[in-house]
Design a protein around this motif. Structure first.
Motif, mmCIF file in Angstrom:
data_model
loop_
_atom_site.group_PDB
_atom_site.id
_atom_site.type_symbol
_atom_site.label_atom_id
_atom_site.label_comp_id
_atom_site.label_asym_id
_atom_site.label_seq_id
_atom_site.Cartn_x
_atom_site.Cartn_y
_atom_site.Cartn_z
ATOM 1 N N LEU A 1 24.979 55.319 48.032
ATOM 2 C CA LEU A 1 25.335 56.013 49.270
ATOM 3 C C LEU A 1 26.844 56.017 49.501
ATOM 4 O O LEU A 1 27.402 57.017 49.955
ATOM 5 C CB LEU A 1 24.601 55.388 50.455
ATOM 6 N N PHE A 2 27.501 54.900 49.215
ATOM 7 C CA PHE A 2 28.954 54.840 49.358
ATOM 8 C C PHE A 2 29.599 55.877 48.440
ATOM 9 O O PHE A 2 30.482 56.619 48.859
ATOM 10 C CB PHE A 2 29.473 53.439 49.032
ATOM 11 N N ASN A 3 29.145 55.925 47.190
ATOM 12 C CA ASN A 3 29.724 56.868 46.235
ATOM 13 C C ASN A 3 29.509 58.320 46.649
ATOM 14 O O ASN A 3 30.374 59.156 46.432
ATOM 15 C CB ASN A 3 29.184 56.612 44.831
ATOM 16 N N SER A 4 28.377 58.614 47.262
ATOM 17 C CA SER A 4 28.111 60.001 47.644
ATOM 18 C C SER A 4 28.685 60.369 49.009
ATOM 19 O O SER A 4 28.997 61.532 49.256
ATOM 20 C CB SER A 4 26.610 60.288 47.617
ATOM 21 N N SER A 5 28.859 59.386 49.896
ATOM 22 C CA SER A 5 29.293 59.693 51.260
ATOM 23 C C SER A 5 30.710 59.245 51.607
ATOM 24 O O SER A 5 31.318 59.802 52.508
ATOM 25 C CB SER A 5 28.328 59.050 52.270
ATOM 26 N N CYS A 6 31.227 58.255 50.914
ATOM 27 C CA CYS A 6 32.492 57.633 51.328
ATOM 28 C C CYS A 6 33.589 57.638 50.266
ATOM 29 O O CYS A 6 34.776 57.608 50.593
ATOM 30 C CB CYS A 6 32.250 56.182 51.740
ATOM 31 N N ALA A 7 33.187 57.631 49.000
ATOM 32 C CA ALA A 7 34.148 57.419 47.917
ATOM 33 C C ALA A 7 35.179 58.530 47.770
ATOM 34 O O ALA A 7 36.236 58.315 47.187
ATOM 35 C CB ALA A 7 33.429 57.213 46.590
ATOM 36 N N GLN A 8 34.900 59.696 48.314
ATOM 37 C CA GLN A 8 35.886 60.774 48.212
ATOM 38 C C GLN A 8 37.212 60.341 48.843
ATOM 39 O O GLN A 8 38.278 60.656 48.338
ATOM 40 C CB GLN A 8 35.360 62.034 48.892
ATOM 41 N N GLY B 1 37.392 53.009 45.323
ATOM 42 C CA GLY B 1 37.981 51.712 45.009
ATOM 43 C C GLY B 1 38.422 50.924 46.230
ATOM 44 O O GLY B 1 39.191 49.972 46.120
ATOM 45 N N GLY B 2 37.912 51.294 47.417
ATOM 46 C CA GLY B 2 38.252 50.548 48.625
ATOM 47 C C GLY B 2 39.576 50.915 49.253
ATOM 48 O O GLY B 2 40.029 50.258 50.181
ATOM 49 N N ILE B 3 40.214 51.958 48.749
ATOM 50 C CA ILE B 3 41.472 52.406 49.364
ATOM 51 C C ILE B 3 41.155 53.357 50.511
ATOM 52 O O ILE B 3 40.020 53.764 50.698
ATOM 53 C CB ILE B 3 42.391 53.113 48.349
ATOM 54 N N THR B 4 42.147 53.711 51.287
ATOM 55 C CA THR B 4 42.011 54.748 52.291
ATOM 56 C C THR B 4 43.067 55.786 51.959
ATOM 57 O O THR B 4 44.261 55.536 52.134
ATOM 58 C CB THR B 4 42.225 54.186 53.717
ATOM 59 N N LYS B 5 42.626 56.938 51.450
ATOM 60 C CA LYS B 5 43.579 57.952 50.993
ATOM 61 C C LYS B 5 44.509 58.421 52.097
ATOM 62 O O LYS B 5 45.670 58.691 51.845
ATOM 63 C CB LYS B 5 42.834 59.137 50.382
ATOM 64 N N THR B 6 43.999 58.525 53.321
ATOM 65 C CA THR B 6 44.837 59.033 54.407
ATOM 66 C C THR B 6 45.810 57.988 54.930
ATOM 67 O O THR B 6 46.787 58.338 55.590
ATOM 68 C CB THR B 6 43.969 59.544 55.573
ATOM 69 N N ASN B 7 45.565 56.711 54.666
ATOM 70 C CA ASN B 7 46.478 55.647 55.075
ATOM 71 C C ASN B 7 46.390 54.502 54.066
ATOM 72 O O ASN B 7 45.630 53.555 54.261
ATOM 73 C CB ASN B 7 46.154 55.139 56.484
ATOM 74 N N PRO B 8 47.165 54.568 52.988
ATOM 75 C CA PRO B 8 47.089 53.554 51.938
ATOM 76 C C PRO B 8 47.436 52.133 52.388
ATOM 77 O O PRO B 8 47.172 51.182 51.677
ATOM 78 C CB PRO B 8 48.107 54.035 50.901
ATOM 79 N N ALA C 1 37.270 42.056 42.828
ATOM 80 C CA ALA C 1 38.410 41.187 43.165
ATOM 81 C C ALA C 1 39.600 41.972 43.697
ATOM 82 O O ALA C 1 39.453 42.739 44.636
ATOM 83 C CB ALA C 1 38.773 40.310 41.981
ATOM 84 N N GLU C 2 40.782 41.795 43.091
ATOM 85 C CA GLU C 2 41.994 42.429 43.624
ATOM 86 C C GLU C 2 41.996 43.944 43.453
ATOM 87 O O GLU C 2 42.771 44.641 44.089
ATOM 88 C CB GLU C 2 43.256 41.827 43.009
ATOM 89 N N LYS C 3 41.126 44.486 42.610
ATOM 90 C CA LYS C 3 41.075 45.945 42.446
ATOM 91 C C LYS C 3 40.557 46.630 43.707
ATOM 92 O O LYS C 3 40.972 47.733 44.020
ATOM 93 C CB LYS C 3 40.188 46.329 41.265
ATOM 94 N N TRP C 4 39.639 45.998 44.417
ATOM 95 C CA TRP C 4 39.057 46.604 45.615
ATOM 96 C C TRP C 4 40.136 46.673 46.695
ATOM 97 O O TRP C 4 40.629 45.670 47.152
ATOM 98 C CB TRP C 4 37.858 45.809 46.114
ATOM 99 N N GLY C 5 40.513 47.873 47.059
ATOM 100 C CA GLY C 5 41.564 48.067 48.058
ATOM 101 C C GLY C 5 42.955 48.000 47.449
ATOM 102 O O GLY C 5 43.947 48.067 48.192
ATOM 103 N N GLY C 6 43.045 47.907 46.125
ATOM 104 C CA GLY C 6 44.336 47.754 45.462
ATOM 105 C C GLY C 6 45.183 49.009 45.379
ATOM 106 O O GLY C 6 46.330 48.955 44.976
#
Length: 164
Positions: free
Chosen positions: A59-66, A70-77, A154-159
């Motif tokens: 669900l995350f991949n289909s609804s949120c991952a765009q 990888g846990g980043i926020t494209k609009t506010n890194p 680990a550190e990749k999530w949100g990296g």
């Protein structure tokens, strides 16, 4: 000249080898410690089922991952989905129930302003079609996925750009 039978046997061997490798990577189950996440602000925890973990990822991949690959926020890194950012929000979004509340009615990082018209949410499902059919159970699974990722990646999530 190579016979058709030898080619067929070779292809079957390659396919079996490939399938074995694929299944061995999928067969790895996360242990209970990895699947344990904070349920609510009080610190109470819950162990996600393997099914919830799989569902949350899908669900995350289909609804949120765009926007949150990888846990980043494209609009506010500067603000990602890693534990530090989640716990620093107002209110903190570092547990299942607060993430569900956010997905239903999102607010700015300081909690002062509704951002439902900008961020996909249940409240703005008419604007964001991907949110229309998500149930509370789906939101629970997505929140669980977000909270277990720091244990897995680990550190990749949100990296951010360093990794993605």
């Amino acid at each position: 000249m190579i016979s058709n039978k030898k080619i067929q046997l070779s292809l079957v061997a390659v396919l079996i080898t490939f399938e074995t490798l694929l299944n061995s990577t999928h067969a790895i189950e996360l242990d209970e410690i990895t699947r344990t996440v904070t349920l609510e602000e009080s610190g109470k925890t819950i162990i996600l089922t393997p099914e919830q973990v799989k569902r949350g990822k899908r669900l995350f991949n289909s609804s949120c991952a765009q926007c949150h690959n990888g846990g980043i926020t494209k609009t506010n890194p500067n603000i990602g989905l890693e534990p530090e950012s989640l716990s620093g929000a107002t209110p903190p979004r570092d547990n299942i129930y607060s993430l569900i509340e956010y997905m239903k009615d999102p607010t700015s990082y300081d909690g002062a302003t509704s951002i439902a018209e900008l961020h996909p949410s249940i409240k703005s499902a008419e604007i964001f079609p991907k949110m229309r059919n998500l149930t509370d159970e789906d939101l629970f699974a997505i929140a669980g996925h977000i909270l277990i990722q720091p244990k897995i990646a680990a550190e990749k999530w949100g990296g951010g750009k360093i990794y993605y």
